[in-house]
Design an enzyme around this catalytic site. Structure first.
Site, PDB file in Angstrom:
ATOM      1  N   GLN A  79      11.344  -3.534  23.690  1.00  5.99           N
ATOM      2  CA  GLN A  79      11.268  -2.085  23.579  1.00  5.99           C
ATOM      3  C   GLN A  79      10.552  -1.505  24.796  1.00  5.99           C
ATOM      4  OE1 GLN A  79       9.239  -0.774  20.082  1.00  5.99           O
ATOM      5  NE2 GLN A  79      10.084   1.275  20.146  1.00  5.99           N
ATOM      6  N   ASP A 120      15.537  -2.985  10.792  1.00  3.42           N
ATOM      7  CA  ASP A 120      16.363  -2.717   9.607  1.00  3.42           C
ATOM      8  C   ASP A 120      17.846  -2.798   9.947  1.00  3.42           C
ATOM      9  OD1 ASP A 120      14.178  -1.923   7.669  1.00  3.42           O
ATOM     10  OD2 ASP A 120      13.822  -0.494   9.283  1.00  3.42           O
ATOM     11  N   HIS A 165      -4.171  -1.788  -2.168  1.00  2.00           N
ATOM     12  CA  HIS A 165      -2.754  -2.002  -2.471  1.00  2.00           C
ATOM     13  C   HIS A 165      -2.019  -0.684  -2.235  1.00  2.00           C
ATOM     14  CE1 HIS A 165      -3.569  -5.964  -4.160  1.00  2.00           C
ATOM     15  NE2 HIS A 165      -4.639  -5.423  -4.706  1.00  2.00           N
ATOM     16  N   HIS A 172      11.374   0.811   9.340  1.00  2.00           N
ATOM     17  CA  HIS A 172      10.269   0.440  10.227  1.00  2.00           C
ATOM     18  C   HIS A 172      10.448   1.291  11.488  1.00  2.00           C
ATOM     19  CE1 HIS A 172       7.374  -1.674  12.597  1.00  2.00           C
ATOM     20  NE2 HIS A 172       8.272  -2.234  13.382  1.00  2.00           N
TER      21      HIS A 172
END
Length: 317
Positions: A79, A120, A165, A172
């Protein structure tokens, strides 16, 4: 377990080192189109093995993947500063056709872990090109974004990240969704916990954490060109969960039949992961706004995947 890694740049090599450190691998096979790089990375990691465990680490070719249980794919171009993950799509999609064919020719039963961005879309590409059970194709998805979310919350609350949590779902990337409404700490609803700790979750703090999670990668890329330690550790975590059949809930990307009205899309949701890959997918409680944001993220990914099928017909099988 014998594990293969295709692509030994910074992400692949860091993942290899982290996997070696977990002690769950009996053998690591490193493959790269630059054979000298794979050889050098394998030798460097092998030098660390006497300090961290007992695993065989060597460079090889696709034929050496025979018998592997997991193949992590970190191949592709890096990237660039300012480049979105979705902009990487056109430069990475064609690389996967050759990689997947080579891997499955010798390791047809392996679980495929995808780390290449945009993860993804590349997970969807891998699912379609491989033709294997979608449960055996797992993208790293938002595992790192979720870790960043929990880290930032833990700093504010003054507790360990393991006590928090909270999940980041969807893409993403830019459209990811931080799920605040169902977040918990110490088995308590997050807002209640924060209030008792005397550090309430103000709108300003929420905005600050949201921005920090979303911009974390760009800040790292601007400073050193790419991210690798965080995602390398994330890959090692997924490998450990599969190798030890831990049935752990991870926010990873996988082909999903339907989410928020969008069908057949790869994105991150809480998923139970074990020896066979993705065992089940869960949907946490969300506000209407969060659900709408997740739907928008899913639709964005679906549109891009469909567009890819027109540009690269092989991506649709």
């Amino acid at each position: 377990m014998k594990i293969g890694i295709v692509g030994t740049g910074m992400v692949g090599s860091t993942a290899a080192y982290a996997i070696a450190a977990t002690g769950v691998a009996s053998s690591l096979i490193l493959i790269d189109h630059n054979a000298e790089l794979a050889t050098a990375q394998a030798a460097d990691i092998a030098d660390a093995v006497p300090f961290i465990g007992a695993v065989s680490v060597r460079a090889g070719d696709y034929v050496d993947l025979k018998g592997v249980g997991i193949v992590a794919i970190a191949a592709g171009v890096a990237q660039k500063p300012g480049e979105s993950r979705l902009e990487l799509l056109g430069r990475n999609a064609s690389i996967f056709a050759d990689v997947i064919a080579e891997v499955l020719a010798v390791a047809p039963d392996a679980i495929l872990l995808v780390a290449t961005n945009p993860v993804d879309i590349m997970t969807a590409v891998t699912t379609k090109l491989s033709g294997i059970d979608p449960a055996r194709v797992i993208g790293t998805g938002t595992i790192l974004d979720t870790a960043r979310f929990r880290k930032n919350l833990s700093k504010h609350l003054g507790v360990s990240p393991q006590s928090v949590h909270a999940h980041v779902l969807g893409e993403h990337g830019d459209s990811e969704v931080l799920i605040w409404s169902s977040a918990e700490c110490g088995a308590m609803q997050l807002e209640n916990f924060a209030r008792q700790r005397g550090c309430p979750l103000t709108d300003a703090l929420r905005a600050q954490i949201d921005a920090s999670v979303r911009q974390a990668a760009q800040l790292i890329i601007a400073g050193k060109g790419a991210t690798w330690f965080g995602i390398g550790a994330g890959l090692a975590r997924i490998v450990r969960v599969i190798a030890l059949d831990q049935h752990e809930v991870l926010t990873v990307s996988s082909m999903t039949a339907e989410v928020a009205g969008v069908r057949d899309v790869c994105l991150s949701l809480p998923r139970i992961v074990g020896a066979g890959g993705v065992e089940d997918t869960l949907m946490p409680a969300m506000t209407q706004a969060e659900l709408e944001a997740l739907a928008a993220s899913a639709q964005l990914l679906k549109n891009t995947t469909d567009e890819l099928g027109q540009i690269h017909p092989t991506a649709d099988g």
